[in-house]
Every structure is written in C-alpha cells, then in structure tokens.
Design a protein around this motif. Structure first.
Motif, PDB file in Angstrom:
ATOM      1  N   ARG A 219       0.846  -1.231  -0.055  1.00 15.24           N
ATOM      2  CA  ARG A 219       0.120  -0.039   0.018  1.00 15.24           C
ATOM      3  C   ARG A 219       0.969   1.281   0.120  1.00 15.24           C
ATOM      4  O   ARG A 219       0.531   2.259  -0.687  1.00 15.24           O
ATOM      5  N   ASP A 220       1.954   1.239   0.648  1.00 15.24           N
ATOM      6  CA  ASP A 220       2.803   2.454   0.813  1.00 15.24           C
ATOM      7  C   ASP A 220       3.474   2.726  -0.511  1.00 15.24           C
ATOM      8  O   ASP A 220       3.679   3.792  -0.946  1.00 15.24           O
TER       9      ASP A 220
ATOM     10  N   ARG B 127       2.690   5.694  -3.344  1.00 10.66           N
ATOM     11  CA  ARG B 127       3.670   6.923  -3.764  1.00 10.66           C
ATOM     12  C   ARG B 127       4.080   6.799  -5.289  1.00 10.66           C
ATOM     13  O   ARG B 127       4.951   7.268  -5.661  1.00 10.66           O
ATOM     14  N   LEU B 128       3.216   6.412  -5.801  1.00  7.21           N
ATOM     15  CA  LEU B 128       3.427   6.149  -7.593  1.00  7.21           C
ATOM     16  C   LEU B 128       3.074   7.411  -8.090  1.00  7.21           C
ATOM     17  O   LEU B 128       1.757   7.880  -7.645  1.00  7.21           O
ATOM     18  N   GLY B 129       3.613   8.025  -8.912  1.00  3.48           N
ATOM     19  CA  GLY B 129       3.210   9.171  -9.537  1.00  3.48           C
ATOM     20  C   GLY B 129       2.080   9.456 -10.632  1.00  3.48           C
ATOM     21  O   GLY B 129       1.828  10.575 -10.785  1.00  3.48           O
ATOM     22  N   ASP B 130       1.917   8.421 -11.208  1.00  4.57           N
ATOM     23  CA  ASP B 130       0.562   8.499 -12.285  1.00  4.57           C
ATOM     24  C   ASP B 130       0.156   7.277 -12.575  1.00  4.57           C
ATOM     25  O   ASP B 130       0.445   6.387 -12.004  1.00  4.57           O
TER      26      ASP B 130
ATOM     27  N   ILE C 175       0.751  -2.949 -10.730  1.00  7.74           N
ATOM     28  CA  ILE C 175      -0.037  -4.056 -10.265  1.00  7.74           C
ATOM     29  C   ILE C 175       0.072  -5.175 -11.374  1.00  7.74           C
ATOM     30  O   ILE C 175       0.118  -6.362 -11.131  1.00  7.74           O
ATOM     31  N   ASP C 176       0.519  -4.997 -12.570  1.00  5.87           N
ATOM     32  CA  ASP C 176       0.779  -5.816 -13.905  1.00  5.87           C
ATOM     33  C   ASP C 176       1.853  -6.551 -13.390  1.00  5.87           C
ATOM     34  O   ASP C 176       1.847  -7.839 -13.597  1.00  5.87           O
TER      35      ASP C 176
ATOM     36  N   VAL D  91       8.674  -5.179  -5.402  1.00  4.05           N
ATOM     37  CA  VAL D  91       8.578  -4.744  -3.964  1.00  4.05           C
ATOM     38  C   VAL D  91       9.787  -4.582  -3.075  1.00  4.05           C
ATOM     39  O   VAL D  91       9.777  -3.526  -2.316  1.00  4.05           O
ATOM     40  N   THR D  92      10.600  -5.454  -3.227  1.00  2.00           N
ATOM     41  CA  THR D  92      11.941  -5.068  -2.425  1.00  2.00           C
ATOM     42  C   THR D  92      12.799  -3.955  -2.608  1.00  2.00           C
ATOM     43  O   THR D  92      13.316  -3.271  -1.646  1.00  2.00           O
TER      44      THR D  92
END
Length: 351
Positions: A6-7, A11-14, A22-23, A318-319
């Motif tokens: 979620r964090d 923070r993703l800008g667009d 997600i993909d 993720v990492t």
C-alpha cells in the motif's frame, strides 16, 4: 507485506506507473503471460509512435510485398509484433546461416536482389546497423522510397527511451553527476551526456573486460566521463563475475571455477564519499538491491534521482522500492517499461 504494498502504491506518481506496478506484481506472483502482455500493451503498444508505424506497415502491405532486413533479435521482435498485420514474405540477412524468423525464408542480399522487383519493400529491423543496411540496399539498387527504417522506431520506444524520457525528472542540471551502473557498452552514458546537452559528468561502472573495450570505443570522443572498472555491491570487497562480454554479465558473492573471475566491487557510498552525485542508474543483472544498500548514505542524505532496473528477480517489484523508501521516504516513484518482453522495466525515484 500488505502495508508495504500500500505504501509503495500510494507513492506512485501517475496512472501508468500504478498500472505497471499492479501488472508487474501480478506477473511476479502468478507467472501468467497475460499480465505481462497487458503491461506491454499499456506501456509500449499503445504509444502513438508504435501505432503510426504499424499503420504505415499495413498501408505498405496493401501495395507491396514486405521483407525484413535482419534476422536478429530485433528482426524477430518486429516480425512477432506485426505478423498479423503485414504478411511478411521473407527475411534478408548478411549472415543467414542457421538463422530463422518463424517459417520465413532467409536470403542473403545477393539472393534477394536476384528476385527483386518493384513490388518489394524492405523494412530495416536494426538500429545499431541501420545506416549500414540502408547503404547496402541503396548500393544494390533498392530505391530509398522502398526502404523503411523500423529499427529506429523500435529503438526510440525501447532502449533509446530508457532512463531519460520521464518528464518528472525535470530538466537536467548543467553540473549533473551520473552513476552509470552496469555500463555495458557505454551507450547509456552517451545518452546521458546528450540529455545534459553535452554537460554533466558520468562515471561508467563496468567490470567485464570485453564490455570495457566497447565502452572505450563508444566514448572515445567524450571528455566528461570515465570508466570505473568495478562492480557494485553493498560493501567494498572482492566478488566473482561471470564475464560474458554482453549485457548479461553478472556478479555473485559465491566463488568457484569455470567462467567466474575475481573482480573488485565497490559500495557507492565509498566511491562517492566526496563527490556530489545527482543521478544513479542501475541495470546490474540482479545485484540492484545490494547496490542500493551500498548507497544508503547517498540516498538518505543527498536524495539523488534514481533509475533502477526492477525486473531481474520476481521480488524486485517490492523489495527495491521498499528499500529506497526506507532510506528516504520523500521520493515520488514512477514505473516505465521499455521492451516487448519481460525485461527492461525501470523504477524511477524522484525527490
């Protein structure tokens, strides 16, 4: 883990970054190619430049027989991405022995010219050798009006766009200092210097000896860059490298026989201790997390722009952003994808 996801997502800008995240995450979890294809559709195939090029090929195919020039990886990619639209008739290659593009016949240029007529149009698939291929065709008697440069179109959408096309990076500073981690052939450093309008300075990190020779040749005319013949890691140490003389050369903490050779590795915190680096790029075949950990002080105190390959390991999606945000939570994150395959997804972090 849910909170970490979620964090990162917040923070993703667009919208494009969120879709790619997600993909890519879904593909990492499931391995289902449908998620990968969805990502490529949104990031590459939907681009106006690609749609216009495919429209051009469709128009040509209505009037002419289309032939590819180049049976390498870009030729195969071009065929795969357009075969339903064009009905390719064959492939020209300077060294056709053992090469195949689906079931199409592969000719030498001389063999092609023996059957050439005014119904043929040739589409060049290579950017690197495009000018040479065009000159060969013209010298052989193919009119310029029957030659289409497909290599430049693919290059401009893929590796030619990577690292510097994101608008959120803003205009470059004339005193930009760049870390080209995974320098390979020096072309990324060259594009960095063009992006800076000839200004800036690049440190090109590359430990593979054959790649270093390529860098020297490609950057021979530039004075504001230097080769650092070292790998990157979480600490300054000695590691082993599988030297392939290609973009696939990789380092490991393991030692052993075979193709592994000892190389010096450096932590970016140690190298840039007294140098105000402003932009870190990494494409180092799975060693990105270790190299980020070796840049903890730089990231937490100086907040340079980051462009990090995020596709080598399934967990990278993720990492890598989680580690970056741990060191400096003030970054805005972006994702872009630069290929028609699983590779070349880049994470940007902009302070």
């Amino acid at each position: 883990m849910i909170e970490a996801l979620r964090d990162i997502y917040s923070r993703l800008g667009d919208a494009l970054s969120r879709t790619i995240f997600i993909d890519r995450l879904d593909y990492s979890i499931t391995g289902e190619n449908s998620r990968l294809e969805k990502m490529i559709d949104g990031a590459v195939r939907s681009r106006k430049e690609w749609k216009d090029f495919c429209g051009l090929l469709e128009d040509k195919a209505r009037q002419y027989d289309l032939y590819l020039f180049g049976a390498g990886i870009w030729g195969r990619t071009l065929h795969q991405e357009t075969k339903e639209r064009t009905g390719w008739k064959g492939v020209i290659d300077n060294q056709p022995a053992g090469k195949a593009v689906s079931s199409l016949p592969v000719f030498t240029l001389e063999q092609f010219m023996e059957q050439y007529d005014d119904r043929a149009v040739v589409v060049i698939s290579s950017y690197k050798n495009g000018e040479e291929m065009s000159a060969q065709l013209t010298a052989a008697g193919v009119p310029a009006s029957r030659i289409v440069d497909g290599g430049k179109v693919i290059y401009d959408l893929t590796e030619g766009a990577a690292y510097f096309d994101l608008e959120a990076l803003g205009p470059p500073d004339p005193e930009e200092i760049f870390a080209d981690a995974g320098g390979f052939d020096g072309k990324t450093t060259e594009r960095f210097l063009h992006w800076c309008g000839g200004n800036g300075y690049s440190y090109c990190f590359e430990a593979d000896r054959a790649n270093i020779d390529s860098i020297r040749k490609n950057l021979a005319g530039y004075g504001n860059c230097e080769i650092v013949p070292k790998a990157l890691w979480s600490e300054t140490t000695v590691l082993s490298m599988n030297m392939k003389g290609s973009c696939g050369s990789s380092i490991t903490a393991e030692t052993g026989d075979g193709d592994l050779q000892a190389v010096e590795a450096v932590a970016l915190d140690d190298f840039y201790k007294d140098i105000p680096v402003t932009f870190l790029k990494m494409d180092i075949e799975g060693a990105e997390l270790a190299a980020i950990r070796g840049a903890r002080q730089i990231i937490s105190k100086r907040h340079p722009k980051l462009a990090i390959s995020i596709y080598h390991k399934p967990e990278d999606i993720v990492t890598l952003p989680r580690q970056i945000l741990e060191y400096y939570p003030g970054y805005r994150l972006y994702l872009r994808h630069y290929s028609f395959g699983w590779y070349d997804t880049v994470l940007y972090a902009v302070p």
